[in-house]
Design a protein around this motif. Structure first.
Motif, PDB file in Angstrom:
ATOM      1  N   GLU A  96       0.840  -1.202   0.000  1.00 34.93           N
ATOM      2  CA  GLU A  96       0.000   0.000   0.000  1.00 34.93           C
ATOM      3  C   GLU A  96       0.876   1.254   0.000  1.00 34.93           C
ATOM      4  OE1 GLU A  96      -3.472   0.164   2.576  1.00 34.93           O
ATOM      5  OE2 GLU A  96      -3.312  -2.025   2.855  1.00 34.93           O
ATOM      6  N   PHE A  97       1.975   1.215   0.737  1.00 36.87           N
ATOM      7  CA  PHE A  97       2.916   2.337   0.726  1.00 36.87           C
ATOM      8  C   PHE A  97       3.529   2.487  -0.662  1.00 36.87           C
ATOM      9  CE2 PHE A  97       2.891   1.408   5.283  1.00 36.87           C
ATOM     10  CZ  PHE A  97       2.819   2.682   5.816  1.00 36.87           C
ATOM     11  N   ASP A  98       3.940   1.352  -1.237  1.00 34.98           N
ATOM     12  CA  ASP A  98       4.567   1.393  -2.564  1.00 34.98           C
ATOM     13  C   ASP A  98       3.621   1.968  -3.615  1.00 34.98           C
ATOM     14  OD1 ASP A  98       6.858   0.260  -1.490  1.00 34.98           O
ATOM     15  OD2 ASP A  98       6.261  -1.780  -2.023  1.00 34.98           O
ATOM     16  N   GLY A  99       2.361   1.582  -3.544  1.00 32.57           N
ATOM     17  CA  GLY A  99       1.373   2.105  -4.488  1.00 32.57           C
ATOM     18  C   GLY A  99       1.220   3.614  -4.363  1.00 32.57           C
ATOM     19  N   TYR A 100       1.176   4.092  -3.143  1.00 33.94           N
ATOM     20  CA  TYR A 100       1.037   5.538  -2.945  1.00 33.94           C
ATOM     21  C   TYR A 100       2.298   6.279  -3.386  1.00 33.94           C
ATOM     22  CZ  TYR A 100       0.256  10.093  -0.972  1.00 33.94           C
ATOM     23  OH  TYR A 100       0.114  11.450  -0.839  1.00 33.94           O
ATOM     24  N   LEU A 101       3.458   5.729  -3.104  1.00 32.34           N
ATOM     25  CA  LEU A 101       4.704   6.378  -3.522  1.00 32.34           C
ATOM     26  C   LEU A 101       4.778   6.456  -5.048  1.00 32.34           C
ATOM     27  CD1 LEU A 101       7.223   4.819  -0.974  1.00 32.34           C
ATOM     28  CD2 LEU A 101       6.311   7.142  -0.986  1.00 32.34           C
ATOM     29  N   LEU A 102       4.369   5.403  -5.714  1.00 31.88           N
ATOM     30  CA  LEU A 102       4.338   5.408  -7.175  1.00 31.88           C
ATOM     31  C   LEU A 102       3.369   6.473  -7.685  1.00 31.88           C
ATOM     32  CD1 LEU A 102       5.276   4.096  -9.815  1.00 31.88           C
ATOM     33  CD2 LEU A 102       3.395   2.486  -9.559  1.00 31.88           C
ATOM     34  N   TYR A 103       2.208   6.560  -7.054  1.00 34.53           N
ATOM     35  CA  TYR A 103       1.206   7.569  -7.419  1.00 34.53           C
ATOM     36  C   TYR A 103       1.770   8.988  -7.268  1.00 34.53           C
ATOM     37  CZ  TYR A 103      -2.699  10.742  -6.535  1.00 34.53           C
ATOM     38  OH  TYR A 103      -3.544  11.830  -6.523  1.00 34.53           O
ATOM     39  N   THR A 104       2.455   9.257  -6.154  1.00 34.55           N
ATOM     40  CA  THR A 104       2.974  10.612  -5.930  1.00 34.55           C
ATOM     41  C   THR A 104       4.061  10.962  -6.947  1.00 34.55           C
ATOM     42  OG1 THR A 104       4.527   9.827  -4.245  1.00 34.55           O
ATOM     43  CG2 THR A 104       2.435  10.707  -3.470  1.00 34.55           C
ATOM     44  N   VAL A 105       4.923  10.008  -7.256  1.00 32.90           N
ATOM     45  CA  VAL A 105       5.977  10.275  -8.242  1.00 32.90           C
ATOM     46  C   VAL A 105       5.352  10.550  -9.613  1.00 32.90           C
ATOM     47  CG1 VAL A 105       7.898   9.218  -9.511  1.00 32.90           C
ATOM     48  CG2 VAL A 105       7.816   9.066  -7.025  1.00 32.90           C
ATOM     49  N   GLN A 106       4.336   9.776  -9.972  1.00 34.97           N
ATOM     50  CA  GLN A 106       3.665  10.014 -11.252  1.00 34.97           C
ATOM     51  C   GLN A 106       3.032  11.399 -11.291  1.00 34.97           C
ATOM     52  OE1 GLN A 106       1.016   6.667 -11.413  1.00 34.97           O
ATOM     53  NE2 GLN A 106       2.511   5.372 -12.465  1.00 34.97           N
ATOM     54  N   ARG A 107       2.433  11.814 -10.189  1.00 29.64           N
ATOM     55  CA  ARG A 107       1.842  13.155 -10.120  1.00 29.64           C
ATOM     56  C   ARG A 107       2.904  14.244 -10.215  1.00 29.64           C
ATOM     57  NH1 ARG A 107      -3.725  14.239  -8.742  1.00 29.64           N
ATOM     58  NH2 ARG A 107      -2.717  16.211  -8.385  1.00 29.64           N
ATOM     59  N   LEU A 108       4.026  14.043  -9.541  1.00 30.43           N
ATOM     60  CA  LEU A 108       5.107  15.029  -9.592  1.00 30.43           C
ATOM     61  C   LEU A 108       5.700  15.124 -10.997  1.00 30.43           C
ATOM     62  CD1 LEU A 108       6.905  14.337  -6.208  1.00 30.43           C
ATOM     63  CD2 LEU A 108       5.707  16.427  -6.852  1.00 30.43           C
ATOM     64  N   LYS A 109       5.742  14.017 -11.710  1.00 28.52           N
ATOM     65  CA  LYS A 109       6.285  14.014 -13.067  1.00 28.52           C
ATOM     66  C   LYS A 109       5.372  14.734 -14.055  1.00 28.52           C
ATOM     67  CE  LYS A 109       9.251   9.972 -12.911  1.00 28.52           C
ATOM     68  NZ  LYS A 109       9.503   8.623 -13.439  1.00 28.52           N
ATOM     69  N   LYS A 110       4.120  14.965 -13.693  1.00 28.95           N
ATOM     70  CA  LYS A 110       3.179  15.660 -14.577  1.00 28.95           C
ATOM     71  C   LYS A 110       3.256  17.176 -14.422  1.00 28.95           C
ATOM     72  CE  LYS A 110      -0.093  11.936 -15.053  1.00 28.95           C
ATOM     73  NZ  LYS A 110      -1.444  11.461 -14.827  1.00 28.95           N
ATOM     74  N   ARG A 111       4.043  17.641 -13.484  1.00 28.24           N
ATOM     75  CA  ARG A 111       4.185  19.081 -13.301  1.00 28.24           C
ATOM     76  C   ARG A 111       5.024  19.676 -14.422  1.00 28.24           C
ATOM     77  NH1 ARG A 111       4.239  20.583  -7.032  1.00 28.24           N
ATOM     78  NH2 ARG A 111       2.147  19.854  -6.666  1.00 28.24           N
TER      79      ARG A 111
END
Length: 104
Positions: free
Chosen positions: A74-89
């Motif tokens: 669950e932590f890994d999934g959220y970390l992946l989600y945050t990195v993907q969001r940061l990469k869209k900036r």
């Protein structure tokens, strides 16, 4: 050229240290490291990490219960989600986050 080499090296070191912290110890230690990373990345997104991850981190810290691999994912999934969001900036944020701060 020297500045680029320094940026590259500090990024490699930060990512290496982060990876080592997140893989060291039992599942509870791993969860606490990943929780710290989730808090840090969430701060750059401007939002709080999910309540479920806070509950898991508290369980890992204060309970004799050892978290399962599924709970750790669950932590890994959220970390992946945050990195993907940061990469869209935009490109300037991405350069800052990736190369200066070494977030991902």
């Amino acid at each position: 050229m020297l500045l680029l080499a320094i940026l590259w090296m500090q990024r490699k070191l930060r990512l290496s240290w982060k990876d080592r912290r997140c893989r060291k110890g039992d599942n509870n230690a791993k969860a606490l490291s990943r929780w710290a990373e989730a808090e840090r990345l969430s701060r750059y997104l401007g939002k709080a990490p999910p309540q479920r991850l806070l509950q898991l981190a508290q369980k890992a810290k204060f309970s004799p219960y050892i978290l399962t691999d599924e709970e750790l994912r669950e932590f890994d999934g959220y970390l992946l989600y945050t990195v993907q969001r940061l990469k869209k900036r935009n490109v300037f944020y991405r350069l800052w986050h990736q190369w200066v701060l070494g977030l991902y």
